[in-house]
Design a protein around this motif. Structure first.
Motif, short mmCIF file in Angstrom:
data_model
loop_
_atom_site.label_atom_id
_atom_site.label_comp_id
_atom_site.label_asym_id
_atom_site.label_seq_id
_atom_site.Cartn_x
_atom_site.Cartn_y
_atom_site.Cartn_z
N THR A 54 5.23 -12.15 -2.72
CA THR A 54 6.09 -12.68 -1.50
C THR A 54 5.31 -11.99 -0.38
OG1 THR A 54 7.49 -10.88 -1.69
CG2 THR A 54 8.22 -13.05 -2.78
N LYS A 55 4.10 -11.61 -0.31
CA LYS A 55 3.48 -10.82 0.76
C LYS A 55 4.07 -9.94 1.38
CE LYS A 55 0.58 -15.03 0.95
NZ LYS A 55 0.03 -15.16 -0.14
N GLY A 56 4.88 -9.03 0.72
CA GLY A 56 5.36 -7.92 0.99
C GLY A 56 4.67 -6.78 1.63
N ASN A 57 5.02 -5.81 2.22
CA ASN A 57 4.18 -4.87 2.80
C ASN A 57 3.50 -4.03 1.90
OD1 ASN A 57 3.97 -1.94 3.87
ND2 ASN A 57 5.29 -2.42 5.62
N VAL A 58 2.12 -3.97 2.23
CA VAL A 58 1.23 -3.49 1.50
C VAL A 58 1.22 -1.84 1.18
CG1 VAL A 58 -1.52 -3.06 1.39
CG2 VAL A 58 -0.64 -5.15 2.00
N GLU A 59 1.68 -1.18 2.29
CA GLU A 59 1.94 0.20 2.05
C GLU A 59 3.11 0.69 1.20
OE1 GLU A 59 0.81 3.02 3.86
OE2 GLU A 59 -0.89 1.55 4.25
N VAL A 60 4.33 -0.49 1.10
CA VAL A 60 5.25 -0.28 0.27
C VAL A 60 4.89 -0.48 -1.38
CG1 VAL A 60 7.58 -1.06 -0.52
CG2 VAL A 60 7.05 -0.56 1.95
N ILE A 61 3.96 -1.46 -1.39
CA ILE A 61 3.27 -1.67 -2.50
C ILE A 61 2.49 -0.56 -3.22
CG2 ILE A 61 1.69 -3.10 -4.00
CD1 ILE A 61 2.87 -5.43 -1.84
N LYS A 62 1.58 -0.14 -2.39
CA LYS A 62 0.95 1.06 -2.90
C LYS A 62 1.77 2.33 -3.22
CE LYS A 62 -2.81 3.50 -3.04
NZ LYS A 62 -3.11 3.92 -4.44
N HIS A 63 2.95 2.54 -2.45
CA HIS A 63 3.88 3.61 -2.81
C HIS A 63 4.37 3.25 -4.02
CE1 HIS A 63 3.72 6.05 0.71
NE2 HIS A 63 3.64 5.08 1.57
N LEU A 64 5.05 2.23 -4.23
CA LEU A 64 5.43 1.85 -5.59
C LEU A 64 4.52 2.01 -6.60
CD1 LEU A 64 7.59 -1.29 -4.75
CD2 LEU A 64 8.35 0.82 -5.62
N GLU A 65 3.20 1.50 -6.54
CA GLU A 65 2.32 1.55 -7.60
C GLU A 65 2.05 3.19 -7.92
OE1 GLU A 65 -0.02 -2.52 -7.26
OE2 GLU A 65 -0.76 -0.84 -5.82
N ASP A 66 2.00 4.01 -6.97
CA ASP A 66 1.77 5.28 -6.93
C ASP A 66 3.00 6.04 -7.80
OD1 ASP A 66 -0.80 5.37 -5.50
OD2 ASP A 66 0.01 6.07 -3.71
N ALA A 67 3.99 5.52 -7.63
CA ALA A 67 5.20 6.07 -8.36
C ALA A 67 5.18 5.79 -9.80
CB ALA A 67 6.59 5.50 -7.63
N VAL A 68 4.85 4.67 -10.10
CA VAL A 68 4.66 4.01 -11.32
C VAL A 68 3.58 5.03 -12.22
CG1 VAL A 68 3.84 2.15 -12.91
CG2 VAL A 68 5.27 1.69 -11.23
N ILE A 69 2.49 5.59 -11.55
CA ILE A 69 1.52 6.18 -11.94
C ILE A 69 2.06 7.69 -12.44
CG2 ILE A 69 -0.52 7.31 -11.58
CD1 ILE A 69 -1.59 4.82 -10.04
N LYS A 70 2.87 8.20 -11.52
CA LYS A 70 3.43 9.37 -11.32
C LYS A 70 4.62 9.46 -12.71
CE LYS A 70 2.31 11.07 -6.97
NZ LYS A 70 2.69 11.59 -5.77
N LEU A 71 5.18 8.34 -12.57
CA LEU A 71 6.17 8.41 -13.65
C LEU A 71 5.83 8.07 -15.14
CD1 LEU A 71 8.90 6.23 -12.17
CD2 LEU A 71 9.14 8.58 -12.61
N SER A 72 4.59 7.68 -15.42
CA SER A 72 4.11 7.02 -16.72
C SER A 72 4.20 8.23 -17.46
CB SER A 72 2.74 6.25 -16.51
OG SER A 72 2.95 5.11 -15.78
N PRO A 73 3.36 9.18 -17.07
CA PRO A 73 3.30 10.48 -18.02
C PRO A 73 4.66 11.16 -18.41
CG PRO A 73 1.74 10.86 -16.17
CD PRO A 73 2.70 9.49 -15.93
N ILE A 74 5.44 10.94 -17.17
CA ILE A 74 6.80 11.78 -17.31
C ILE A 74 7.81 10.74 -18.26
CG2 ILE A 74 8.93 12.23 -16.33
CD1 ILE A 74 7.19 12.86 -13.74
N GLN A 75 7.61 9.76 -18.48
CA GLN A 75 8.66 8.84 -19.28
C GLN A 75 7.91 8.64 -20.70
OE1 GLN A 75 9.43 5.18 -16.85
NE2 GLN A 75 11.00 6.28 -16.05
N GLY A 76 6.42 9.18 -20.57
CA GLY A 76 5.95 9.19 -22.09
C GLY A 76 6.37 10.22 -22.93
N LYS A 77 6.94 11.13 -22.23
CA LYS A 77 7.73 12.22 -23.28
C LYS A 77 8.74 12.27 -23.49
CE LYS A 77 4.13 15.43 -20.44
NZ LYS A 77 4.16 16.50 -19.50
N GLU A 78 9.49 11.31 -23.09
CA GLU A 78 10.89 11.12 -23.31
C GLU A 78 11.17 10.59 -24.72
OE1 GLU A 78 12.73 9.08 -20.00
OE2 GLU A 78 12.45 10.79 -18.68
#
Length: 78
Positions: A54-78
């Motif tokens: 939807t052509k959203g804010n590129v900065e917000v998209i980048k932050h969301l993608e960074d959060a996904v990367i940070k969450l992935s190892p954490i959620q893999g341990k659950e």
């Protein structure tokens, strides 16, 4: 006739009530996603994908993608 400060006060109260309602909705929604074996990282990736489409804010998209990367190892341990 209402004064501006009264209007602002009412507007602020309505905005806060809507946020509170949205918080409850999101909590329930995330619970439902977890029941279906989706993670918070899945939800954030979906939101980032939607923003991209939807052509959203590129900065917000980048932050969301960074959060996904940070969450992935954490959620893999659950």
């Amino acid at each position: 006739m209402m004064h501006d400060d009264e209007k602002n006060s009412i507007s602020d109260a309505l905005r806060e009530a809507r946020r509170d309602g949205l918080s409850v909705f999101v909590e329930e929604f995330i619970s439902l996603l977890a029941q279906e074996k989706f993670s918070l990282a899945d939800l954030l990736q979906a939101i980032a994908s939607w923003l991209y489409r939807t052509k959203g804010n590129v900065e917000v998209i980048k932050h969301l993608e960074d959060a996904v990367i940070k969450l992935s190892p954490i959620q893999g341990k659950e």
